[in-house]
Write a protein that holds these residues in place. Structure first.
Motif, PDB file in Angstrom:
ATOM      1  N   ALA A 186       0.936  -1.207  -0.021  1.00 12.56           N
ATOM      2  CA  ALA A 186      -0.117   0.002   0.081  1.00 12.56           C
ATOM      3  C   ALA A 186       0.977   1.291  -0.053  1.00 12.56           C
ATOM      4  O   ALA A 186       0.411   2.316  -0.743  1.00 12.56           O
ATOM      5  N   GLY A 187       1.995   0.976   0.812  1.00 12.77           N
ATOM      6  CA  GLY A 187       2.992   2.438   0.785  1.00 12.77           C
ATOM      7  C   GLY A 187       3.396   2.745  -0.622  1.00 12.77           C
ATOM      8  O   GLY A 187       3.580   3.852  -0.996  1.00 12.77           O
ATOM      9  N   TRP A 188       3.576   1.527  -1.503  1.00 11.07           N
ATOM     10  CA  TRP A 188       3.951   1.918  -2.735  1.00 11.07           C
ATOM     11  C   TRP A 188       2.932   2.601  -3.661  1.00 11.07           C
ATOM     12  O   TRP A 188       3.032   3.543  -4.356  1.00 11.07           O
ATOM     13  N   LEU A 189       1.729   1.925  -3.487  1.00 17.04           N
ATOM     14  CA  LEU A 189       0.662   2.574  -4.361  1.00 17.04           C
ATOM     15  C   LEU A 189       0.408   4.195  -3.898  1.00 17.04           C
ATOM     16  O   LEU A 189      -0.022   5.097  -4.861  1.00 17.04           O
ATOM     17  N   ILE A 190       0.569   4.406  -2.530  1.00 18.85           N
ATOM     18  CA  ILE A 190       0.197   5.829  -2.135  1.00 18.85           C
ATOM     19  C   ILE A 190       1.497   6.681  -2.717  1.00 18.85           C
ATOM     20  O   ILE A 190       1.038   7.827  -3.135  1.00 18.85           O
ATOM     21  N   ASP A 191       2.565   6.254  -2.468  1.00 14.83           N
ATOM     22  CA  ASP A 191       3.709   6.902  -3.036  1.00 14.83           C
ATOM     23  C   ASP A 191       3.792   7.257  -4.439  1.00 14.83           C
ATOM     24  O   ASP A 191       3.967   8.148  -4.953  1.00 14.83           O
ATOM     25  N   ALA A 192       3.225   6.314  -5.345  1.00 11.67           N
ATOM     26  CA  ALA A 192       3.052   6.459  -6.600  1.00 11.67           C
ATOM     27  C   ALA A 192       2.075   7.176  -7.172  1.00 11.67           C
ATOM     28  O   ALA A 192       2.119   8.198  -8.046  1.00 11.67           O
TER      29      ALA A 192
ATOM     30  N   GLY B 257      -8.630  14.884  14.491  1.00  8.26           N
ATOM     31  CA  GLY B 257      -9.085  13.678  13.980  1.00  8.26           C
ATOM     32  C   GLY B 257      -9.689  13.644  12.385  1.00  8.26           C
ATOM     33  O   GLY B 257      -9.520  13.036  11.498  1.00  8.26           O
ATOM     34  N   GLY B 258     -10.496  14.808  12.556  1.00  7.01           N
ATOM     35  CA  GLY B 258     -10.986  15.020  11.208  1.00  7.01           C
ATOM     36  C   GLY B 258     -10.054  15.476   9.963  1.00  7.01           C
ATOM     37  O   GLY B 258     -10.533  14.969   8.978  1.00  7.01           O
ATOM     38  N   GLU B 259      -9.045  16.070  10.208  1.00  5.92           N
ATOM     39  CA  GLU B 259      -7.949  16.484   9.218  1.00  5.92           C
ATOM     40  C   GLU B 259      -7.440  14.901   8.968  1.00  5.92           C
ATOM     41  O   GLU B 259      -6.999  14.548   7.559  1.00  5.92           O
ATOM     42  N   VAL B 260      -7.191  14.083   9.923  1.00  8.82           N
ATOM     43  CA  VAL B 260      -6.519  12.681   9.708  1.00  8.82           C
ATOM     44  C   VAL B 260      -7.378  12.079   8.713  1.00  8.82           C
ATOM     45  O   VAL B 260      -7.169  11.155   7.509  1.00  8.82           O
ATOM     46  N   VAL B 261      -8.818  12.011   8.897  1.00 14.65           N
ATOM     47  CA  VAL B 261      -9.735  11.205   8.064  1.00 14.65           C
ATOM     48  C   VAL B 261      -9.894  11.874   6.656  1.00 14.65           C
ATOM     49  O   VAL B 261     -10.006  11.053   6.052  1.00 14.65           O
ATOM     50  N   THR B 262     -10.016  13.234   6.539  1.00 13.64           N
ATOM     51  CA  THR B 262     -10.061  13.844   5.449  1.00 13.64           C
ATOM     52  C   THR B 262      -8.906  13.432   4.422  1.00 13.64           C
ATOM     53  O   THR B 262      -8.970  13.110   3.347  1.00 13.64           O
ATOM     54  N   LEU B 263      -7.758  13.315   5.099  1.00 17.23           N
ATOM     55  CA  LEU B 263      -6.385  12.987   4.469  1.00 17.23           C
ATOM     56  C   LEU B 263      -6.701  11.749   3.953  1.00 17.23           C
ATOM     57  O   LEU B 263      -6.229  11.054   2.707  1.00 17.23           O
ATOM     58  N   ALA B 264      -7.041  10.750   4.716  1.00 16.82           N
ATOM     59  CA  ALA B 264      -7.323   9.339   4.461  1.00 16.82           C
ATOM     60  C   ALA B 264      -8.021   9.087   3.261  1.00 16.82           C
ATOM     61  O   ALA B 264      -7.688   8.241   2.513  1.00 16.82           O
ATOM     62  N   LYS B 265      -9.182   9.917   3.427  1.00 15.96           N
ATOM     63  CA  LYS B 265     -10.279   9.566   2.399  1.00 15.96           C
ATOM     64  C   LYS B 265      -9.695  10.039   1.068  1.00 15.96           C
ATOM     65  O   LYS B 265     -10.038   9.327  -0.070  1.00 15.96           O
ATOM     66  N   ALA B 266      -8.914  11.081   1.103  1.00 15.44           N
ATOM     67  CA  ALA B 266      -8.331  11.862  -0.340  1.00 15.44           C
ATOM     68  C   ALA B 266      -7.317  10.706  -0.828  1.00 15.44           C
ATOM     69  O   ALA B 266      -7.436  10.652  -1.968  1.00 15.44           O
ATOM     70  N   ILE B 267      -6.434  10.096   0.192  1.00 11.37           N
ATOM     71  CA  ILE B 267      -5.619   8.941  -0.397  1.00 11.37           C
ATOM     72  C   ILE B 267      -6.323   7.915  -1.075  1.00 11.37           C
ATOM     73  O   ILE B 267      -6.070   7.532  -2.034  1.00 11.37           O
TER      74      ILE B 267
ATOM     75  N   TYR C 299      -7.626   4.562  -5.502  1.00 12.97           N
ATOM     76  CA  TYR C 299      -8.828   3.835  -6.184  1.00 12.97           C
ATOM     77  C   TYR C 299      -9.036   4.355  -7.732  1.00 12.97           C
ATOM     78  O   TYR C 299      -9.031   3.719  -8.763  1.00 12.97           O
ATOM     79  N   GLU C 300      -8.794   5.727  -8.035  1.00 19.52           N
ATOM     80  CA  GLU C 300      -9.055   6.173  -9.364  1.00 19.52           C
ATOM     81  C   GLU C 300      -7.707   5.756 -10.188  1.00 19.52           C
ATOM     82  O   GLU C 300      -8.078   5.439 -11.381  1.00 19.52           O
ATOM     83  N   ARG C 301      -6.580   5.422  -9.668  1.00 20.03           N
ATOM     84  CA  ARG C 301      -5.411   5.294 -10.427  1.00 20.03           C
ATOM     85  C   ARG C 301      -5.484   3.602 -10.543  1.00 20.03           C
ATOM     86  O   ARG C 301      -4.964   3.143 -11.746  1.00 20.03           O
ATOM     87  N   PHE C 302      -5.637   3.066  -9.571  1.00 24.75           N
ATOM     88  CA  PHE C 302      -5.297   1.583  -9.251  1.00 24.75           C
ATOM     89  C   PHE C 302      -6.414   0.683  -9.492  1.00 24.75           C
ATOM     90  O   PHE C 302      -6.493  -0.571  -9.382  1.00 24.75           O
ATOM     91  N   GLY C 303      -7.628   1.146  -9.033  1.00 22.64           N
ATOM     92  CA  GLY C 303      -9.149   0.631  -8.787  1.00 22.64           C
ATOM     93  C   GLY C 303      -8.896  -0.478  -7.788  1.00 22.64           C
ATOM     94  O   GLY C 303      -9.576  -1.432  -7.508  1.00 22.64           O
TER      95      GLY C 303
END
Ligand code: EPU
Length: 346
Positions: free
Chosen positions: A282-288, A317-327, A332-336
């Protein structure tokens, strides 16, 4: 039993998020746990169990009563010619426990050194690192059923361990109704350490250490030292930079899905699993997707390991969750692939 009100939780969660518990009980013994269970009838707002706080994101003040597990104690329960059986109270710090076992001459937990959190949380997550998972060293545990007030014992099969998964992560109302999520308060955990110790060295980072140092047959203490070095280099110290370790699980895909991704991204880091599926980093996917170092407010993606989200100071916590959702959206958009978070959002 001592119930305190309006308790600051910043030092009780490894993200260092500022929030308060409306009410909190310190559980230091099985008796405390039983008393707390009895008192839950006076607690219409419900309850939640807090261990080392290394796997939670607090999104506001916590209204349910917080049961903070501080049960201490560690001992050798028994040994035979094949193994040592050790026991630790759920409130013991995991890394201190690992360090203690090695100092006593009982190897086997060294690959899981420096994982943040308490002993009681380790079976919930089935923690793992550098080729060893908790289930590989697990004997049994004792827990209190917060609904019935009964203390019960579970063996490994009954814990239904999976990758970062166990019976404790599933609600009892689930499809087969066997989950213990939110219902079991783990009191003590026992570990089975075989005397025929063999080093687990298959992980790339450890192989690199062997090549660098020329040590082909490392001791358990040597592996412990290497794992601590690797983790300190790659992962932020929660005391310095708040975080909850890996924020997402490594996803598994079918060989066909993996081949499809490789066709577009030949460098994708992937590992074949024994069941024929493929695990992706997952780290690679996020990095990519270009997330390293990016932030939402004061929550950010760690520069050295994209799988770790950090609190740069004052993150909500809201900022952490917003960041996580954006990731999640961009992966999802790039790798499905839908990334599944590891920490529990409260
Ligand atoms: N990678 C990147 N970019 C990144 C991060 C990783 O390309 O930003 C690549 C790495 O180069 C490597 C691969 O992804 O080839 C895997 O990275 P790493 O070895 O750091 O391990 P991981 O899969 O990211 C897992 C566990 C960790 C555990 C390590 C070591 C999960 C979700 N995480 O991380 O566990 O310490 O392996 O065994 O399974 C945790 O669960 O909190 C945790 C820290």
């Amino acid at each position: 039993m001592n119930v305190t009100q309006n308790v600051p939780l910043q030092s009780f969660n490894s993200f260092g998020i500022v929030a308060k518990a409306h009410s909190l009980v310190h559980i230091r013994s099985e008796e405390d746990a039983l008393a707390a269970q009895q008192d839950l009838v006076n607690c219409p707002e419900g309850y939640c169990v807090l261990g080392g706080g290394s796997n939670i994101v607090l999104t506001g003040d916590v209204k349910p009563r917080v049961l903070k597990i501080e049960i201490e104690g560690k001992r050798l329960v028994r040994e035979n010619e094949k193994a040592w059986i050790l026991e630790a109270g759920a409130g013991e710090n995991w890394h201190d426990f690992v360090t203690w076992t090695l100092s006593q001459g009982w190897p086997g937990l060294e690959n899981m050194a420096l994982i943040p959190g308490s002993v009681g949380a380790t079976p919930v997550q089935n923690i793992g690192a550098y080729g060893v998972e908790l289930q590989d060293r697990f004997d049994s545990l004792d827990a209190l059923d917060l609904v019935t007030g009964q203390v019960f014992t579970l063996n490994a099969a009954q814990c239904a361990f999976g990758y970062r998964d166990s019976v404790f992560k599933h609600a009892s109302s689930g499809p087969n109704g066997i989950g213990l999520g939110g219902r079991a308060l783990i009191l003590r955990v026992r570990f089975h350490l075989p005397k025929a110790w063999r080093p687990v060295l298959g992980y790339l980072d450890l192989e690199r250490k062997m090549t660098e140092t020329g040590i082909a047959n490392p001791s358990a203490q040597q592996i412990y030292d290497w794992v601590c070095e690797i983790r300190r280099h790659k992962l932020p110290d929660p005391k310095v930079l708040g975080n909850a370790g890996s924020f997402f699980k490594n996803p598994t895909v079918t060989p066909e899905q993996c081949a499809d991704i490789i066709a577009r991204d030949p460098k994708v880091v992937h590992y074949p699993m024994p069941d024929g599926s493929i695990k992706l980093a997952a780290g690679w996917l996020i990095d990519a997707c270009g997330w390293k170092g990016k932030s939402v407010g004061n929550a950010a993606v760690y520069e050295k390991q994209a799988l770790v989200l950090v609190n740069r100071g004052g993150a909500t916590g809201g900022e952490v969750v917003t960041l996580a959702k954006a990731i999640q959206t961009s992966v999802y958009e790039r790798f499905g692939i839908r990334l599944e978070p590891e920490p529990v959002v409260i």
